[in-house]
Design a protein around this motif. Structure first.
Motif, PDB file in Angstrom:
ATOM      1  N   THR A 215     -29.163  40.542   8.670  1.00 44.47           N
ATOM      2  CA  THR A 215     -28.993  41.556   7.630  1.00 44.47           C
ATOM      3  C   THR A 215     -28.398  42.803   8.278  1.00 44.47           C
ATOM      4  N   GLU A 216     -27.957  43.737   7.453  1.00 42.08           N
ATOM      5  CA  GLU A 216     -27.414  44.986   7.984  1.00 42.08           C
ATOM      6  C   GLU A 216     -28.461  45.711   8.832  1.00 42.08           C
ATOM      7  N   GLU A 217     -29.696  45.731   8.359  1.00 40.08           N
ATOM      8  CA  GLU A 217     -30.768  46.417   9.105  1.00 40.08           C
ATOM      9  C   GLU A 217     -30.978  45.767  10.461  1.00 40.08           C
ATOM     10  N   GLN A 218     -30.993  44.432  10.502  1.00 40.41           N
ATOM     11  CA  GLN A 218     -31.191  43.735  11.767  1.00 40.41           C
ATOM     12  C   GLN A 218     -30.048  44.005  12.732  1.00 40.41           C
ATOM     13  N   ALA A 219     -28.819  43.988  12.224  1.00 31.75           N
ATOM     14  CA  ALA A 219     -27.654  44.232  13.081  1.00 31.75           C
ATOM     15  C   ALA A 219     -27.702  45.633  13.679  1.00 31.75           C
ATOM     16  N   ARG A 220     -28.079  46.611  12.875  1.00 29.52           N
ATOM     17  CA  ARG A 220     -28.153  47.990  13.372  1.00 29.52           C
ATOM     18  C   ARG A 220     -29.283  48.145  14.380  1.00 29.52           C
ATOM     19  N   ASN A 221     -30.427  47.492  14.113  1.00 32.01           N
ATOM     20  CA  ASN A 221     -31.549  47.563  15.049  1.00 32.01           C
ATOM     21  C   ASN A 221     -31.215  46.925  16.388  1.00 32.01           C
ATOM     22  N   GLU A 222     -30.349  45.908  16.363  1.00 29.07           N
ATOM     23  CA  GLU A 222     -29.938  45.240  17.595  1.00 29.07           C
ATOM     24  C   GLU A 222     -28.786  45.964  18.279  1.00 29.07           C
ATOM     25  N   GLY A 223     -28.266  46.999  17.641  1.00 33.62           N
ATOM     26  CA  GLY A 223     -27.147  47.747  18.215  1.00 33.62           C
ATOM     27  C   GLY A 223     -25.848  46.974  18.226  1.00 33.62           C
ATOM     28  N   ARG A 224     -25.689  46.047  17.289  1.00 38.74           N
ATOM     29  CA  ARG A 224     -24.477  45.224  17.241  1.00 38.74           C
ATOM     30  C   ARG A 224     -23.293  46.038  16.742  1.00 38.74           C
ATOM     31  N   ASN A 225     -22.145  45.799  17.337  1.00 40.83           N
ATOM     32  CA  ASN A 225     -20.905  46.446  16.903  1.00 40.83           C
ATOM     33  C   ASN A 225     -20.277  45.569  15.823  1.00 40.83           C
ATOM     34  N   VAL A 226     -20.645  45.830  14.577  1.00 39.24           N
ATOM     35  CA  VAL A 226     -20.205  44.968  13.489  1.00 39.24           C
ATOM     36  C   VAL A 226     -19.462  45.766  12.423  1.00 39.24           C
ATOM     37  N   LYS A 227     -18.524  45.075  11.804  1.00 35.46           N
ATOM     38  CA  LYS A 227     -17.865  45.610  10.615  1.00 35.46           C
ATOM     39  C   LYS A 227     -18.639  45.090   9.414  1.00 35.46           C
ATOM     40  N   ILE A 228     -19.062  46.008   8.553  1.00 36.31           N
ATOM     41  CA  ILE A 228     -19.863  45.637   7.384  1.00 36.31           C
ATOM     42  C   ILE A 228     -19.063  45.907   6.123  1.00 36.31           C
ATOM     43  N   THR A 229     -18.870  44.877   5.338  1.00 29.36           N
ATOM     44  CA  THR A 229     -18.151  45.019   4.075  1.00 29.36           C
ATOM     45  C   THR A 229     -19.111  44.705   2.937  1.00 29.36           C
ATOM     46  N   TYR A 230     -19.302  45.687   2.064  1.00 28.48           N
ATOM     47  CA  TYR A 230     -20.179  45.507   0.914  1.00 28.48           C
ATOM     48  C   TYR A 230     -19.423  45.896  -0.342  1.00 28.48           C
ATOM     49  N   GLN A 231     -19.497  45.036  -1.348  1.00 29.94           N
ATOM     50  CA  GLN A 231     -18.791  45.336  -2.597  1.00 29.94           C
ATOM     51  C   GLN A 231     -19.453  44.651  -3.778  1.00 29.94           C
ATOM     52  N   LYS A 232     -19.514  45.352  -4.887  1.00 24.66           N
ATOM     53  CA  LYS A 232     -19.906  44.732  -6.146  1.00 24.66           C
ATOM     54  C   LYS A 232     -18.678  44.029  -6.715  1.00 24.66           C
ATOM     55  N   THR A 233     -18.887  42.862  -7.333  1.00 26.10           N
ATOM     56  CA  THR A 233     -17.736  42.063  -7.758  1.00 26.10           C
ATOM     57  C   THR A 233     -17.799  41.675  -9.235  1.00 26.10           C
ATOM     58  N   ASP A 234     -18.541  42.453 -10.028  1.00 25.45           N
ATOM     59  CA  ASP A 234     -18.626  42.103 -11.446  1.00 25.45           C
ATOM     60  C   ASP A 234     -17.277  42.228 -12.149  1.00 25.45           C
ATOM     61  N   ASP A 235     -16.311  42.969 -11.524  1.00 22.42           N
ATOM     62  CA  ASP A 235     -14.985  43.089 -12.118  1.00 22.42           C
ATOM     63  C   ASP A 235     -13.991  42.087 -11.522  1.00 22.42           C
ATOM     64  N   TRP A 236     -14.428  41.220 -10.616  1.00 17.51           N
ATOM     65  CA  TRP A 236     -13.553  40.184 -10.077  1.00 17.51           C
ATOM     66  C   TRP A 236     -13.441  39.055 -11.110  1.00 17.51           C
ATOM     67  N   TYR A 237     -12.346  38.350 -11.059  1.00 16.87           N
ATOM     68  CA  TYR A 237     -12.090  37.290 -12.032  1.00 16.87           C
ATOM     69  C   TYR A 237     -13.217  36.285 -12.097  1.00 16.87           C
ATOM     70  N   ILE A 238     -13.748  35.860 -10.937  1.00 18.67           N
ATOM     71  CA  ILE A 238     -14.737  34.789 -10.897  1.00 18.67           C
ATOM     72  C   ILE A 238     -16.001  35.167 -11.656  1.00 18.67           C
ATOM     73  N   SER A 239     -16.292  36.468 -11.733  1.00 19.14           N
ATOM     74  CA  SER A 239     -17.441  36.936 -12.512  1.00 19.14           C
ATOM     75  C   SER A 239     -17.057  37.241 -13.950  1.00 19.14           C
ATOM     76  N   ARG A 240     -15.882  37.852 -14.134  1.00 16.95           N
ATOM     77  CA  ARG A 240     -15.466  38.250 -15.479  1.00 16.95           C
ATOM     78  C   ARG A 240     -15.257  37.065 -16.405  1.00 16.95           C
ATOM     79  N   ARG A 241     -14.828  35.949 -15.851  1.00 15.81           N
ATOM     80  CA  ARG A 241     -14.527  34.796 -16.708  1.00 15.81           C
ATOM     81  C   ARG A 241     -15.769  34.260 -17.398  1.00 15.81           C
ATOM     82  N   ILE A 242     -16.956  34.521 -16.825  1.00 14.92           N
ATOM     83  CA  ILE A 242     -18.211  34.117 -17.461  1.00 14.92           C
ATOM     84  C   ILE A 242     -19.012  35.348 -17.895  1.00 14.92           C
ATOM     85  N   ASN A 243     -18.385  36.509 -17.831  1.00 17.07           N
ATOM     86  CA  ASN A 243     -19.008  37.773 -18.245  1.00 17.07           C
ATOM     87  C   ASN A 243     -20.326  38.023 -17.505  1.00 17.07           C
ATOM     88  N   GLU A 244     -20.294  37.790 -16.197  1.00 14.03           N
ATOM     89  CA  GLU A 244     -21.469  38.011 -15.351  1.00 14.03           C
ATOM     90  C   GLU A 244     -21.464  39.467 -14.882  1.00 14.03           C
TER      91      GLU A 244
END
Length: 449
Positions: A354-383
């Protein structure tokens, strides 16, 4: 006293794997279970739960599309759904016994209690063996509150012939969240009482917050920092007393479900007679899954003080134990990144850090977080609630964590599991040509640098 090469306690994924594998290798085997043969996952856990989840998913999908081509949402007929569920679960004990008989595995029903380091009593029978394998799983953790006997557990929930109008889930983990979704989609008013500050503590905080929002949107009432103190009343007319922020509250309900965690089912085994040590989560074992204090005893699956309580991990551990009994201690337990999913609607899935675990371990990581309710795969079922968080090591381009929320997450997480296990760089997945449009085809966007 009857003698065998191996005695196995528990007939679930781990125990069954051990018994069948060592029997194939020519060992004489006895297997014991105090519950119907076949284990928790197939009868009282994962499999029957997913049958009920399937109905909840259909209700959710049609609800989301009312006014968008669907004229009315589906509804659940609870008694019919439970009857359908039983077509999966009821044949299992008899089929399991038949298979053991065909394999010449001797089976016994009852509670197994140690008599000595290499002997067991079950009912009126006394058995001894060169090796004894504990694979007897978990049981609900005692709550130690007045009226505890008025609660039902997950097994009881899956056997309900009628669904009450109101119910309370005590706990904030897998069981509480999954059953809350099932019950709510079937028309019940559901309250979750969780004593912690956040539910689903092993999962990504941001995605859990989205999931909680999705639950509240369908009427599930979630109370955090709530400690249940007592339950009173009678079946169908119960009162839950809980404390929050120093104040006492009372909640009337028709049903209370114990979903506040599980512990190793070892309390009635007389482990002291076998010199078997137990740890915080279960039987203490070494890298060979052998008891640290009694070399004649092995433990695998949920009852061992190692790993997560997941069915694939139980089977993996069962194979290790079987090999070590047959060939001597050569196979060691390797900690694996195991994908897991919470079968809510939408599904929450996770693997790795998890993000918390990575930060606690001091890992040099790129973290990408995004909500995707407006992406096609969600919009097509109105999720309305979906998203992801991906953690990529900046130096090696290896994915070290993947967290997904949304329909299809339980399948998509397996691709991330494959990448982590076999060290497939993120750039390789970005360049893959996936079937389109599909959940996998969104991976390229999730992994953009």
């Amino acid at each position: 006293m009857q003698s065998f090469d191996v005695i196995v306690i528990g007939t679930g994924s781990a125990g069954k794997t051990v018994a069948e594998t060592v029997r194939e290798a020519g060992k004489s085997v006895a297997i014991i279970d105090k519950l119907p043969f076949g284990g928790t996952c197939s009868q009282r856990g994962c499999d029957p739960k997913k049958v009920l989840v399937g109905a909840a998913e259909l209700v959710a999908r049609t609800s989301q599309l009312v006014g968008k081509g669907i004229s009315a949402a589906a509804t659940i007929n609870w008694p019919d759904l439970i009857k359908f569920k039983k077509t999966f679960t009821e044949p299992i004990p008899e089929k399991t016994e038949q298979k053991f008989a065909e394999q010449d595995i001797h089976f016994f029903h009852g509670t197994a209690t140690f008599l000595s380091e290499r002997s067991i009593r079950v009912g009126d029978d006394e058995l001894q063996a060169d090796y004894i394998v504990l694979a007897n799983g978990l049981r609900p953790q005692p709550l130690n509150i007045p009226g505890e006997e008025l609660l039902i557990d997950s097994t009881g929930f899956l056997e309900l012939t009628e669904l009450p109008r109101d119910m309370v889930m005590v706990g904030g983990g897998y069981i509480a969240f999954e059953f809350a979704h099932i019950a709510a989609r079937a028309g019940a008013n559901v309250t979750i009482l969780h004593q912690g500050k956040r539910p689903l503590e092993g999962f990504d905080k941001d995605l859990v917050e989205q999931l909680v929002e999705a639950m509240r949107a369908i009427g599930i009432f979630i109370v955090l920092d709530a400690t249940v103190k007592a339950v009173a009343g009678e079946d169908g007319n119960l009162t839950v007393q809980y404390e929050r922020a120093g104040q006492t509250h009372h909640l009337a309900t028709g049903l209370v479900v114990h979903a506040a965690g599980r512990v190793a089912d070892i309390a009635d085994m007389a482990l002291d007679k076998a010199a078997v040590e137990k740890g915080e989560k279960g039987i203490k074992v070494n890298e060979f899954l052998q008891s640290v204090s009694n070399p004649a005893v092995y433990a695998c699956g949920d009852v061992a003080d190692k790993g997560l309580p997941l069915t694939p991990l139980a089977s993996y551990e069962g194979r290790i134990v079987a090999k070590n009994i047959v060939d001597g201690n050569k196979e060691t337990y390797e900690k694996k990144a195991v994908p897991s999913a919470v079968f809510t609607v939408p599904t929450l899935a996770s693997i790795g850090l998890t993000e918390e675990q990575a930060r606690n371990e001091g890992r040099n990581v790129k973290i990408t977080y995004q909500k995707t309710d407006d992406w096609y795969i969600s919009r097509r079922i109105n999720e309305s609630f979906s998203g992801f968080k991906i953690l990529i090591d900046q130096e090696s381009d290896q994915i070290v964590g993947a967290h997904l929320l949304g329909t299809g997450s339980d399948d998509l997480i397996n691709i991330f599991a494959l990448a982590i296990e076999h060290h497939i760089p993120a750039k390789t997945l970005r360049r893959m040509l996936w079937a389109y449009p599909s959940h996998a085809s969104d991976m390229s966007s999730m992994l953009e640098t």
